[in-house]
Design an enzyme around this catalytic site. Structure first.
Site, PDB file in Angstrom:
ATOM      1  N   HIS A  35      39.846  66.506  42.394  1.00  0.00           N
ATOM      2  CA  HIS A  35      39.747  66.632  41.233  1.00  0.00           C
ATOM      3  C   HIS A  35      38.466  67.471  40.383  1.00  0.00           C
ATOM      4  CE1 HIS A  35      43.239  63.588  40.872  1.00  0.00           C
ATOM      5  NE2 HIS A  35      42.747  63.523  42.039  1.00  0.00           N
ATOM      6  N   HIS A  75      38.866  59.081  40.508  1.00  0.00           N
ATOM      7  CA  HIS A  75      39.228  60.492  40.897  1.00  0.00           C
ATOM      8  C   HIS A  75      38.244  61.745  40.596  1.00  0.00           C
ATOM      9  CE1 HIS A  75      40.735  60.063  36.767  1.00  0.00           C
ATOM     10  NE2 HIS A  75      40.528  61.417  36.629  1.00  0.00           N
ATOM     11  N   ASN A 194      40.088  63.517  27.167  1.00  0.00           N
ATOM     12  CA  ASN A 194      40.205  65.264  27.390  1.00  0.00           C
ATOM     13  C   ASN A 194      41.825  65.509  27.220  1.00  0.00           C
ATOM     14  OD1 ASN A 194      41.790  64.535  29.790  1.00  0.00           O
ATOM     15  ND2 ASN A 194      39.866  64.513  31.092  1.00  0.00           N
ATOM     16  N   ILE A 196      44.426  65.171  28.692  1.00  0.00           N
ATOM     17  CA  ILE A 196      45.157  65.772  29.902  1.00  0.00           C
ATOM     18  C   ILE A 196      45.346  64.726  30.912  1.00  0.00           C
ATOM     19  CG2 ILE A 196      45.053  67.547  31.779  1.00  0.00           C
ATOM     20  CD1 ILE A 196      45.611  68.740  29.188  1.00  0.00           C
ATOM     21  N   HIS A 270      43.513  69.278  36.718  1.00  0.00           N
ATOM     22  CA  HIS A 270      43.246  68.117  37.008  1.00  0.00           C
ATOM     23  C   HIS A 270      43.165  67.373  38.451  1.00  0.00           C
ATOM     24  CE1 HIS A 270      43.429  63.755  36.184  1.00  0.00           C
ATOM     25  NE2 HIS A 270      44.328  63.449  37.166  1.00  0.00           N
ATOM     26  N   ARG A 364      46.364  20.169  45.213  1.00  0.00           N
ATOM     27  CA  ARG A 364      45.744  20.649  43.925  1.00  0.00           C
ATOM     28  C   ARG A 364      44.648  19.553  43.559  1.00  0.00           C
ATOM     29  NH1 ARG A 364      49.283  20.700  38.566  1.00  0.00           N
ATOM     30  NH2 ARG A 364      50.686  18.482  38.993  1.00  0.00           N
ATOM     31  N   PHE A 444      52.086  33.758  40.371  1.00  0.00           N
ATOM     32  CA  PHE A 444      51.359  35.019  39.537  1.00  0.00           C
ATOM     33  C   PHE A 444      50.354  35.515  40.267  1.00  0.00           C
ATOM     34  CE2 PHE A 444      52.756  31.706  36.264  1.00  0.00           C
ATOM     35  CZ  PHE A 444      53.942  32.371  35.937  1.00  0.00           C
ATOM     36  N   HIS A 468      50.762  25.226  42.945  1.00  0.00           N
ATOM     37  CA  HIS A 468      52.303  25.378  42.718  1.00  0.00           C
ATOM     38  C   HIS A 468      52.934  26.056  43.912  1.00  0.00           C
ATOM     39  CE1 HIS A 468      50.787  23.670  38.987  1.00  0.00           C
ATOM     40  NE2 HIS A 468      52.119  23.557  38.351  1.00  0.00           N
ATOM     41  N   ARG A 527      51.769  21.442  44.308  1.00  0.00           N
ATOM     42  CA  ARG A 527      51.681  20.519  43.103  1.00  0.00           C
ATOM     43  C   ARG A 527      52.265  19.309  43.542  1.00  0.00           C
ATOM     44  NH1 ARG A 527      56.546  19.768  39.753  1.00  0.00           N
ATOM     45  NH2 ARG A 527      56.029  19.350  37.628  1.00  0.00           N
TER      46      ARG A 527
END
Length: 541
Positions: A35, A75, A194, A196, A270, A364, A444, A468, A527
């Site tokens: 780049h 990059h 920029n 782009i 780029h 836990r 999660f 959990h 849990r």
């Protein structure tokens, strides 16, 4: 398009800036990959920042109180490699010629531990913004804990450069919101505006007012209309440094591939080499004194290498202050040194409890007891949850909250920002002096998979508490049952995944996590209550 005409008489400063541009285009061309455009656009900013403001010592890249710099736009790595070489870090011109080659010290994206002066591994866009926030969190905490009595052993800034792509990624939104809420006044970012991306003009997908968004987050925002205006850049950085009550963002309008007659302001600059013909035209347009690849003018190199003397002077001045701190507060100085070396205190695990058989305890809940037994003896341990501390059982009792204006607390409230939590913890771990942990539900963990992977690549000590586990979640149902998460986590190289079967194995899991220096550890916890095994029959946990 930008005006790319060369000045009638090239100043020494301009020669220094154009050296970064030509090294970047030459390295990308030789690698036939990379780049070039962004380093060419950002060369003036890098020059002003590294020669006038950044407190760094090329001879000692690990100086404890150096400013931290993060190139979130990974990059654009040739920007950073060029500046590090020119400034006098242990990075040779031959190293630049090996850009993007196997076993090179100049890989395609910056990699922590490979190249001197690289603070973190970047490339996945947005992660560097979160890392920079983590660096600033660590500085704020350590300065609150150790500064005082007329001494400031910890007193430095964190800078980052972010691209349009960084600003689009959700993790940068989460991290910027978190930083604004915490009023991290020693955090200074630059947005390379920029216009782009790979596909073309950013207007194809992105037209928001980034500065206004950051103002809404609570940041101080400035605009520099011309990325080649050195005085404007210098003034903006000075103002940002003087703004101590909130983080700062400087929006800098740049032109990708500045100097290139045919590729300036185009997507073609780029992610592809300019081409030999365009490089020749660009060097001629810049008034460059040689068409030889990797040519570095002696005057420019000498000017850049003044960073060595400047850096040595800055570190020497800090060492004088640190010696005064050591003389006045020897115990605190010893403790600060221990934390930065990553050494655990003697007897840190002396209070880890054991759990008798015959009862049923959710792991836990066992983890909560173990964590609070360890925390008083390991003061560098700090962290929190993504708004789930009551459920993940990760609150440190009587340790205070880390909050705006109260940075000595050790309980962090990341909010519902798992992605930023992971990225911020990486920055905290990279800074030194902090052992971070973060918690959420195991399901999660996917929200923070990119920073987990980067922590693993960098082999940083970060602890993830994922509660959990299993299908035993009752009414929460299949959306919260992490049936595939352990397999996904265990597929990440260098990530240690522990799934304790009872309370005593949970204690041992924490013992492993605290003692494991070279890589992150994830602890998966239940849990539901689990039977405590009779170790007299089954052996030690």
């Amino acid at each position: 398009m930008a005006d790319t005409a060369a000045p009638a008489v090239q100043s020494l400063e301009q020669l220094c800036i154009d050296t970064v541009r030509t090294l970047s285009m030459d390295a990308v061309q030789q690698a036939d990959s990379g780049h070039p455009g962004t380093p060419m656009a950002l060369a003036p900013l890098a020059y002003v920042l590294f020669t006038r403001h950044l407190r760094h010592n090329p001879a000692n890249p690990l100086w404890m109180d150096r400013d931290r710099f993060v190139l979130s736009a990974g990059h654009a790595s040739m920007l950073l490699y060029s500046v590090l070489h020119l400034s006098g870090y242990d990075l040779s011109l031959d190293d630049l010629k090996q850009f993007r080659q196997w076993d090179s010290r100049t890989p395609g994206h910056p990699e922590h531990g490979i190249t001197p002066g690289i603070e973190t591994t970047t490339g996945p866009l947005g992660q560097g913004v979160g890392n920079a926030v983590g660096f600033a969190v660590a500085e704020a905490h350590l300065s609150a804990v150790f500064n005082g009595g007329g001494h400031r052993p910890v007193d430095h800034h964190t800078y980052f450069i972010a691209s349009d792509g960084d600003m689009m990624e959700g993790v940068s939104h989460e991290a910027a919101s978190f930083a604004g809420h915490l009023r991290l006044g020693k955090l200074i970012g630059f947005y390379d505006d920029n216009h782009i991306t790979i596909e073309g003009d950013t207007g194809l997908a992105f037209d928001e007012d980034v500065g206004a968004r950051y103002e809404a987050y609570g940041w101080h925002v400035q605009h520099v209309a011309d990325g080649n205006d050195l005085d404007a850049l210098d003034s903006a950085i000075r103002t940002a440094k003087a703004t101590t009550e909130r983080p700062s963002l400087v929006v800098v309008r740049t032109h990708i591939a500045f100097g290139s007659p045919n590729k300036v302001d185009t997507a073609g600059a780029h992610g592809s080499p300019l081409g030999e013909d365009e490089i020749r035209l660009t060097k001629q347009a810049l008034g460059w004194p040689s068409l030889e690849p990797f040519f570095v003018p002696d005057d420019a190199l000498a000017e850049w290498r003044k960073s060595r003397d400047r850096g040595a002077s800055l570190e020497a001045e800090w060492r004088r202050r640190y010696e005064a701190f050591e003389a006045a507060q020897p115990d605190r100085a010893k403790e600060l040194g221990r934390r930065h070396r990553g050494e655990l205190p003697a007897g840190w695990d002396a209070d880890i409890p054991s759990f008798p058989p015959g009862k049923r305890v959710a792991t836990r809940n066992a983890s909560e007891k173990v964590l609070n037994a360890i925390a008083p003896r390991v003061p560098e341990l700090m962290g929190g949850a993504a708004d789930l501390a009551p459920s993940t059982k990760t609150l440190l009792k009587d340790m205070g909250d880390f909050s705006a204006g109260s940075y000595a607390g050790r309980n962090m409230h990341f909010g519902i920002r798992e992605h930023a939590m992971g990225s911020v913890m990486n920055g905290m771990a990279l800074h030194g002096g902090i052992l971070p942990y973060g918690a959420t539900f195991l399901i999660f963990s996917d929200y923070m998979r990119p920073p987990i992977r980067l922590a693993s690549l960098m082999e940083r000590q970060v602890i993830y508490v994922f509660t959990h586990d299993s299908i035993g979640l009752g009414e929460d149902g299949p959306t919260h049952q992490p049936v595939e998460m352990l397999a996904l986590l265990r597929a990440i190289p260098h990530l240690t995944v522990l799934r304790p079967a009872d309370a005593n194995e949970t204690a041992e899991a924490w013992r492993v996590a605290i003692g494991h220096r070279h890589g992150p550890v994830a602890i998966a916890l239940s849990r539901q209550d689990l039977a405590i095994a009779d170790r007299s029959k089954l052996g030690a946990a």
